[in-house]
Motif scaffolding. Sequence first.
Motif, short mmCIF file in Angstrom:
data_model
loop_
_atom_site.label_atom_id
_atom_site.label_comp_id
_atom_site.label_asym_id
_atom_site.label_seq_id
_atom_site.Cartn_x
_atom_site.Cartn_y
_atom_site.Cartn_z
N VAL A 1 0.85 -1.20 0.00
CA VAL A 1 0.00 0.00 0.00
C VAL A 1 0.88 1.25 0.00
O VAL A 1 0.60 2.23 -0.69
CB VAL A 1 -0.94 -0.01 1.22
CG1 VAL A 1 -1.89 1.18 1.17
CG2 VAL A 1 -1.73 -1.30 1.29
N PHE A 2 1.99 1.18 0.77
CA PHE A 2 2.92 2.30 0.80
C PHE A 2 3.50 2.55 -0.59
O PHE A 2 3.65 3.69 -1.02
CB PHE A 2 4.04 2.01 1.80
CG PHE A 2 5.01 3.14 1.95
CD1 PHE A 2 4.68 4.26 2.71
CD2 PHE A 2 6.24 3.10 1.33
CE1 PHE A 2 5.57 5.31 2.85
CE2 PHE A 2 7.14 4.15 1.47
CZ PHE A 2 6.81 5.25 2.23
N LEU B 1 2.13 2.01 -3.47
CA LEU B 1 1.12 2.72 -4.26
C LEU B 1 1.06 4.18 -3.81
O LEU B 1 0.91 5.09 -4.63
CB LEU B 1 -0.23 2.03 -4.10
CG LEU B 1 -1.37 2.51 -5.00
CD1 LEU B 1 -1.00 2.40 -6.46
CD2 LEU B 1 -2.64 1.72 -4.72
N GLY B 2 1.23 4.41 -2.50
CA GLY B 2 1.25 5.77 -1.96
C GLY B 2 2.39 6.59 -2.55
O GLY B 2 2.23 7.78 -2.84
N VAL B 3 3.56 5.96 -2.77
CA VAL B 3 4.69 6.65 -3.38
C VAL B 3 4.30 7.12 -4.78
O VAL B 3 4.54 8.28 -5.16
CB VAL B 3 5.94 5.73 -3.45
CG1 VAL B 3 7.03 6.36 -4.29
CG2 VAL B 3 6.45 5.42 -2.05
N LEU B 4 3.65 6.25 -5.54
CA LEU B 4 3.24 6.62 -6.90
C LEU B 4 2.27 7.79 -6.89
O LEU B 4 2.42 8.75 -7.64
CB LEU B 4 2.59 5.43 -7.62
CG LEU B 4 3.48 4.23 -7.88
CD1 LEU B 4 2.71 3.16 -8.62
CD2 LEU B 4 4.70 4.67 -8.70
#
Lengths: 205, 236
Positions: A148-149, A151-154
Amino acid sequence: MAEASWVICKFCDSVYQRAPLARREIARCSQCGAELYSARRASIDAMLALTIASAFAFVVANLFPIALLEAQGRSNEANLWQAIVDSLDSGAAPIGALAAMTVFFFPLAQICLFAYVLSALRMHHIPPGFRLVMHSLRQMHPWAMVEVFMLGVLVAVVKLKDVASVTPLIGTWGFAALTLLLTLLNSCDLNELWDRADRIKAAGA
Amino acid sequence: MNKPPRASDLGLIACEGCDLVVRQPPNNEEGFCPRCDEPLRRRKHDSLTRSWAFLIAAALLYIPANMLPIMHTQQLLERYDSTILSGVALLWHNGAYDLAIIVFIASIFVPIMKIISLAVLLIATQRGSHWRLRERTRIYRIVDYVGHWSMLDVFVVVLLLTLVQFGGLALVQPLPGVMAFGAVVVLTMLASMSFDPRLMWDAPAPHADANANPETRAANQAASEAGIHAAAAAQP
């Protein structure tokens, strides 16, 4: 003991007799459709290899900065730990604690505990605290959120695109690798380890 | 194909800790798994009460999580507070349609669907409903699986506040909404973990309540023990 060859569906409590599966087959519950067990069980060796690879990816992901941000002639880069410290110092410390647990401590603990039990089992030895470690691994699983992290970076990179120039750095690739490896490792069936421990105990007795 | 027997009718328990199939200890005695030492429970402990408690807390916090701004952005002379929804709108406005859809699903659609689905599952279970058991079980599996993806927006705020630190030029600060949002995600995860889907299947059959009588129950037990089905294999 007959029970050993039975399997109980976790979702509807139906009982089945285990039947041998061909490669890539999955046994499903005829009542509720949930997966009972599958033929693609990873070996201890494969799991240990994934654990070691995850450890390397974890080091890369955490040691190197995730992204570089440049605006008005100034630049700023950060890695995960800085992000956690900054959140803890901000007005919303609980989210920093949440990120520290779900992206740093739980994944790290998973890697360490897997390495500990897998290397011992591979040498036909049941390590001290085996049951405790196995319970911790099972309970930690839903709370490790590296994917999930990632995806958060993206999303963060895209959000910043029109404000400043953003460059994903090595840390991002570390997280991408860690996401892939930990997902594979966590999809392995822990029953393989319990079964191996049972066999070691039986051989020793 | 006839129905497979149920573990509770056969006096069997699947250990919560290691999935080992063990015989239920006699006379409701407290037993422990011989392999992993976990207390043996027929069903998750206080499942419905605990699940409701977490779910109600999540539903209450869902309101501030979406109404309150989650972060404050400062760029030169421009200052604004954004909520979860306005963050999605901004992504969409910037042309990042794919990410806007992902964030919308993870942050808005999933939490509200989780809360509604779990409430429906809990109510149907308490009423002993037989309505679409298979589909309800599938919904539970999906709810349980997607839960942690909603943490996405929390991580985005954590990343932005550390990357955007240019003194007076640009600054991102978290606001209380993000804490409420993080709490909603954690609480819905706890609610779905506490719910025991087997309780849905425990509802007594609308007719022929044979299991009520202990003697017939024992007879059934022997009969079904002989007829445990081989697990059906299916191609993935």
